[in-house]
Scaffold this motif. Structure first.
Motif, mmCIF file in Angstrom:
data_model
loop_
_atom_site.group_PDB
_atom_site.id
_atom_site.type_symbol
_atom_site.label_atom_id
_atom_site.label_comp_id
_atom_site.label_asym_id
_atom_site.label_seq_id
_atom_site.Cartn_x
_atom_site.Cartn_y
_atom_site.Cartn_z
ATOM 1 N N TYR A 15 0.812 -1.209 0.000
ATOM 2 C CA TYR A 15 0.000 0.000 0.000
ATOM 3 C C TYR A 15 0.849 1.263 0.000
ATOM 4 O O TYR A 15 0.599 2.206 -0.757
ATOM 5 N N THR A 16 1.870 1.328 0.869
ATOM 6 C CA THR A 16 2.680 2.541 0.934
ATOM 7 C C THR A 16 3.494 2.733 -0.336
ATOM 8 O O THR A 16 3.669 3.860 -0.811
ATOM 9 N N GLY A 17 3.983 1.627 -0.926
ATOM 10 C CA GLY A 17 4.708 1.733 -2.188
ATOM 11 C C GLY A 17 3.820 2.237 -3.306
ATOM 12 O O GLY A 17 4.216 3.091 -4.114
ATOM 13 N N ILE A 87 16.416 6.763 -1.830
ATOM 14 C CA ILE A 87 15.624 5.534 -1.846
ATOM 15 C C ILE A 87 14.613 5.585 -0.713
ATOM 16 O O ILE A 87 14.892 6.083 0.380
ATOM 17 N N PHE A 88 13.419 5.087 -1.017
ATOM 18 C CA PHE A 88 12.356 4.944 -0.025
ATOM 19 C C PHE A 88 12.248 3.463 0.330
ATOM 20 O O PHE A 88 12.108 2.623 -0.568
ATOM 21 N N LEU A 89 12.293 3.149 1.617
ATOM 22 C CA LEU A 89 12.167 1.773 2.086
ATOM 23 C C LEU A 89 10.724 1.548 2.510
ATOM 24 O O LEU A 89 10.263 2.114 3.510
ATOM 25 N N CYS A 90 9.990 0.734 1.750
ATOM 26 C CA CYS A 90 8.555 0.534 1.970
ATOM 27 C C CYS A 90 8.219 -0.897 2.366
ATOM 28 O O CYS A 90 7.057 -1.305 2.286
ATOM 29 N N SER A 91 9.212 -1.655 2.776
ATOM 30 C CA SER A 91 8.965 -3.034 3.197
ATOM 31 C C SER A 91 8.445 -3.053 4.630
ATOM 32 O O SER A 91 8.350 -2.015 5.292
ATOM 33 N N GLY A 92 8.127 -4.229 5.127
ATOM 34 C CA GLY A 92 7.548 -4.357 6.460
ATOM 35 C C GLY A 92 8.530 -4.037 7.568
ATOM 36 O O GLY A 92 9.743 -3.931 7.359
ATOM 37 N N HIS A 93 7.982 -3.874 8.777
ATOM 38 C CA HIS A 93 8.814 -3.578 9.941
ATOM 39 C C HIS A 93 9.837 -4.701 10.147
ATOM 40 O O HIS A 93 9.518 -5.875 10.074
ATOM 41 N N GLY A 94 11.071 -4.322 10.399
ATOM 42 C CA GLY A 94 12.174 -5.264 10.545
ATOM 43 C C GLY A 94 12.989 -5.415 9.275
ATOM 44 O O GLY A 94 14.197 -5.685 9.336
ATOM 45 N N ALA A 95 12.359 -5.218 8.123
ATOM 46 C CA ALA A 95 13.060 -5.397 6.852
ATOM 47 C C ALA A 95 14.039 -4.260 6.573
ATOM 48 O O ALA A 95 15.057 -4.458 5.903
ATOM 49 N N SER A 96 13.764 -3.067 7.085
ATOM 50 C CA SER A 96 14.638 -1.924 6.792
ATOM 51 C C SER A 96 15.982 -2.066 7.505
ATOM 52 O O SER A 96 17.032 -1.744 6.936
#
Length: 338
Positions: A15-17, A87-96
């Motif tokens: 959704y955020t991406g 770069i925008f990091l839009c993966s789930g929590h923990g992935a960044s």
């Protein structure tokens, strides 16, 4: 600025991406260099974000291009086809955290993380709430984008904290749409369960409480009182309404003057004389506030769109600040309203 900011999106299928793409594809100073997705690699972006059919021919990549396009001081002067500026990091929590550990991201590539991983500002990340610390964001290279509930609640309380008027416990009742839970299908996001239904979750224990207190005590170090937060799941897709109340010794007029003064230089937070409703902010980067005083309690109603001001819109707002653009560039978005 004569050229474009070259942007990469990591984890662009959610959704955020998707919301980020909708904004950036219409941003006058942005070139989207790549959109990465592990699950959708090789597929056209519009197959996942179907509303973008006809707007872009981008294809999801499986790889991430971390070649710097140019230094922040030279932005706008290079070949747009080479490398990235941010770069925008839009993966789930923990992935960044994992991404930053596994990849050597050059210092001259800006990073804006939309997860919760760096909101405590470790590893040189700056908490990206412009209404709290715009000047720090302008000098930053790493931004931790705030949470959606946290954004709506902090914007309801920052003027009080700045004035030293948080003198007692804060009570919060807030409801969010289903997109706040992310795209992965779980029982509480499915239509059959969510439709015509409301439920409480994570009462008094929500993960956004830590960043809310972090910001309030930044402005009012002596604030030690409880923040009692009861979140609700709503039977709608987008938007947050937070009703926040706390003891206040002044009048409504005095409270309104306090809030107008605090937000007078901020383009997205506005005080409404009339009660507000969620449709006023859906699809916008606005926060609308309404104040009432009842028997020594100040009630602040705060509404935002969880996907724009609560996530992707605020991320673009932070990008604008970093690159010296007017804060509202590409973000003058109209609400659905009806």
């Amino acid at each position: 600025m004569t050229g474009k900011i070259n942007v990469g999106i990591v984890g662009g299928a959610g959704y955020t991406g998707g919301e980020l793409l909708r904004i950036l594809l219409n941003h006058p100073f942005v070139n989207v260099a790549f959109v990465q997705s592990n699950s959708q690699a090789g597929k056209p972006v519009w197959l996942t974000h179907t509303d973008l059919l006809g707007d872009t021919d981008l294809v999801f990549s499986g790889d991430v291009n971390l070649t710097p396009a140019l230094s922040v001081n030279e932005v706008g002067s290079s070949d747009e086809s080479v490398g990235v500026d941010v770069i925008f990091l839009c993966s789930g929590h923990g992935a960044s955290v994992t991404f930053m550990e596994e990849n050597d991201v050059a210092d001259d590539i800006m990073v804006i993380d939309l997860s919760a991983d760096f909101r405590d500002e470790h590893d040189d990340f700056v908490y990206g709430l412009p209404e709290l610390q715009r000047e720090r964001i302008q000098e930053a290279t790493r931004i931790a984008n705030p949470g959606c509930f946290a954004t709506s609640i902090q914007l309801a309380l920052l003027p009080l904290a700045k004035a030293g008027k948080l003198t007692d416990a804060v009570q919060i009742s807030a409801i969010t749409g289903s997109t706040g839970a992310g795209q992965a299908l779980v029982p509480t996001t499915g239509f059959t369960w969510r439709n015509n239904n409301v439920s409480i979750y994570k009462a008094f224990t929500h993960q956004h409480l830590a960043e809310i207190r972090q910001s309030l005590t930044q402005l009012e170090p002596d604030f030690k009182a409880a923040i009692n937060f009861v979140p609700y799941r709503g039977d709608f897709t987008r938007g947050i309404m937070a009703n926040v109340y706390t003891p206040f010794s002044g009048t409504r007029e005095e409270a309104e003057e306090l809030y107008r003064t605090y937000y007078e230089t901020h383009p997205f937070t506005h005080l409404s004389d009339a009660p507000v409703d969620v449709k006023q902010v859906v699809n916008t980067n606005k926060c609308l506030l309404h104040l009432e005083v009842h028997d020594g309690q100040l009630l602040i109603t705060s509404i935002i769109d969880n996907l724009t001001k609560g996530a992707s819109g605020q991320a673009v707002q932070n990008m604008n600040l970093i690159f010296g653009l007017p804060e509202d560039t590409g973000l003058r978005l109209k609400s659905v309203a009806f």
